[in-house]
Design an enzyme around this catalytic site. Structure first.
Site, PDB file in Angstrom:
ATOM      1  N   GLU A 200       3.930  47.647  -1.122  1.00 28.74           N
ATOM      2  CA  GLU A 200       3.638  46.917  -2.600  1.00 28.74           C
ATOM      3  C   GLU A 200       1.929  47.003  -3.031  1.00 28.74           C
ATOM      4  OE1 GLU A 200       6.039  44.664  -5.452  1.00 28.74           O
ATOM      5  OE2 GLU A 200       7.559  45.311  -4.860  1.00 28.74           O
TER       6      GLU A 200
ATOM      7  N   CYS B 270       2.831  36.869  -8.725  1.00 30.81           N
ATOM      8  CA  CYS B 270       2.428  36.205  -7.151  1.00 30.81           C
ATOM      9  C   CYS B 270       3.567  36.126  -6.298  1.00 30.81           C
ATOM     10  CB  CYS B 270       1.846  34.845  -7.214  1.00 30.81           C
ATOM     11  SG  CYS B 270       0.199  35.166  -7.906  1.00 30.81           S
TER      12      CYS B 270
HETATM   13  N1  SAH Z   1       0.773  35.016   2.075  1.00 35.63           N
HETATM   14  C1  SAH Z   1      -0.188  34.637   1.535  1.00 35.63           C
HETATM   15  C2  SAH Z   1      -0.451  35.189   0.597  1.00 35.63           C
HETATM   16  C3  SAH Z   1       0.978  35.083  -0.345  1.00 35.63           C
HETATM   17  S1  SAH Z   1       0.841  35.875  -1.668  1.00 35.63           S
HETATM   18  C4  SAH Z   1      -0.802  32.747   1.202  1.00 35.63           C
HETATM   19  O1  SAH Z   1       0.388  32.821   1.807  1.00 35.63           O
HETATM   20  O2  SAH Z   1      -1.051  32.721   1.038  1.00 35.63           O
HETATM   21  C5  SAH Z   1      -0.707  35.173  -3.064  1.00 35.63           C
HETATM   22  C6  SAH Z   1      -0.066  33.825  -3.699  1.00 35.63           C
HETATM   23  O3  SAH Z   1       1.332  33.497  -4.300  1.00 35.63           O
HETATM   24  C7  SAH Z   1       0.173  32.630  -2.586  1.00 35.63           C
HETATM   25  O4  SAH Z   1      -0.585  31.198  -2.778  1.00 35.63           O
HETATM   26  C8  SAH Z   1       1.710  31.985  -2.617  1.00 35.63           C
HETATM   27  O5  SAH Z   1       2.130  30.935  -1.943  1.00 35.63           O
HETATM   28  C9  SAH Z   1       1.691  32.461  -4.037  1.00 35.63           C
HETATM   29  N2  SAH Z   1       3.486  32.825  -4.694  1.00 35.63           N
HETATM   30  C10 SAH Z   1       4.340  32.562  -3.773  1.00 35.63           C
HETATM   31  N3  SAH Z   1       5.815  32.712  -4.048  1.00 35.63           N
HETATM   32  C11 SAH Z   1       5.047  32.625  -5.685  1.00 35.63           C
HETATM   33  C12 SAH Z   1       5.456  32.450  -7.023  1.00 35.63           C
HETATM   34  N4  SAH Z   1       7.825  32.455  -7.005  1.00 35.63           N
HETATM   35  N5  SAH Z   1       4.670  31.882  -8.437  1.00 35.63           N
HETATM   36  C13 SAH Z   1       3.604  31.458  -7.943  1.00 35.63           C
HETATM   37  N6  SAH Z   1       2.554  31.678  -6.891  1.00 35.63           N
HETATM   38  C14 SAH Z   1       3.475  32.748  -5.984  1.00 35.63           C
END
Ligand code: SAH
Length: 341
Positions: free
Chosen positions: A93, A332
């Site tokens: 995605e 996110c």
């Molecule tokens: N692997 C990377 C990128 C992840 S996505 C990382 O861990 O940073 C980017 C952000 O979205 C990260 O901070 C992740 O923890 C957050 N995230 C993941 N699931 C989420 C959710 N359900 N709601 C809000 N943020 C979320």
């Protein structure tokens, strides 16, 4: 770093020039190819009209390295989520997020993710493989083409953990910067944080924005939310972030997801502030975006505001990120590639 991939996307001007010469063409065709790949977004060599017809015919279906848009969904807030199919049939995605001034692309760095954070849909889906450099760059070109507008910002916040695919991510950063002219400061690498990897990234001395998904104010809580935290104590993680700042002279952004009743209480804010006092950092609060596979709740605005107030009272720089794309499961943590709505 010399790319050994057969695909043309992902190669530098030098490598493309070498490739055209190997094909018996003059060196200047390398520059043309470079322009058509990275500026015009060519999907095949066939469409490069400045190339001689005979040569184009000979090349046939030589792989350029572009994915196919399998599905696109437009959220009510104009965010577009794309399901892209790769050469081996796997699906990833990418998300395009427009504002008046910016077009941001949220790119995936892996197919799925092995980290398995408890609140993240990608983690629940499991992991297939790392993306190659051209598969990362392709996502940016695809969004640019679909919006008919230049991409200004790229965030590595799609599927996957960028530091588990560091080489390809660094090469993609270099291409986005040098070949597609997106400034390094407009590129954000977001990571859960992994032992040794933060320093390894720092040593590349990039000027990108660096974000660390902290998400908890103490080790016990962090381990509950992020399984890999077990082998990386918060103390060490923060020490490595300090070193990152010392090496790159760039501040660090700490991402902190807000899960109601779990990590959003005033005591957590105080604990977090104590960790970050004197740190050259910025806290980005992300109110939880609901996913089917988890039972967490997003705190209301008042609770979010309270958390923010406590941090501000402790002189911690903080902002709230309300994710775009919720209406298309494109926010996110909601990227999973099997679910469309
Ligand atoms: N692997 C990377 C990128 C992840 S996505 C990382 O861990 O940073 C980017 C952000 O979205 C990260 O901070 C992740 O923890 C957050 N995230 C993941 N699931 C989420 C959710 N359900 N709601 C809000 N943020 C979320």
């Amino acid at each position: 770093m010399i790319s050994t991939e057969k695909t043309l996307l992902g190669k530098s001007l030098e490598e493309l020039t070498h490739w055209v010469q190997q094909q018996g063409q003059p060196a200047y065709r390398g520059k043309q190819l470079h322009q058509w790949l990275y500026q015009k977004g060519a999907r095949s060599l066939e469409e490069i009209s400045v190339f001689p017809k005979l040569w184009r015919n000979q090349l046939g279906n030589y792989p350029v390295g572009r994915s196919k848009i399998n599905y696109r969904i437009i959220s009510p807030d104009a965010t577009r989520k794309y399901l892209l199919s790769l050469d081996d049939g796997l699906i990833i995605e990418a998300v395009g997020i427009p504002t008046t001034k910016r077009l941001t692309v949220c790119v995936s760095s892996q197919v799925g993710c092995p980290i398995a954070c408890d609140f993240c849909a990608t983690g629940k889906r499991g992991y297939d493989r790392n993306l190659k450099t051209h598969e990362i760059v392709d996502q940016v070109l695809t969004v640019q083409e679909d919006f008919q507008r230049r991409v200004s910002h790229v965030v590595f916040m799609g599927m996957g953990e960028p530091l588990l695919n560091l080489e390809a991510v660094i090469s993609a950063v270099k291409i986005l910067n040098q070949d597609m002219h997106i400034s390094q400061r407009s590129l954000t690498i977001s990571t859960v944080g992994l032992p040794q990897k933060i320093i390894r990234l720092a040593n590349h001395n990039l000027q990108v924005t660096f974000a660390v998904s902290l998400h908890a104010s103490n080790q016990v809580l962090r381990e509950k939310l992020i399984p890999s935290a077990i082998s990386y104590p918060i103390k060490q993680l923060l020490e490595d972030c300090r070193q990152y700042i010392a090496i790159t002279r760039r501040r660090v952004t700490f991402e902190y997801i807000l899960l109601e009743g779990v990590n959003d209480l005033p005591k957590h804010a105080i604990e977090l502030a104590n960790h970050l006092r004197g740190f050259q950092s910025h806290v980005n609060l992300i109110p939880y975006n609901p996913i089917e596979e988890a039972n967490y709740k997003r705190p209301n605005q008042q609770k979010t505001q309270n958390f923010m107030n406590v941090l501000q009272q402790h002189k911690i720089a903080v902002s709230v990120r309300y994710s775009r794309g919720l209406g298309a499961n494109a926010a996110c943590g909601q990227l999973q590639s099997s679910r469309l709505f």
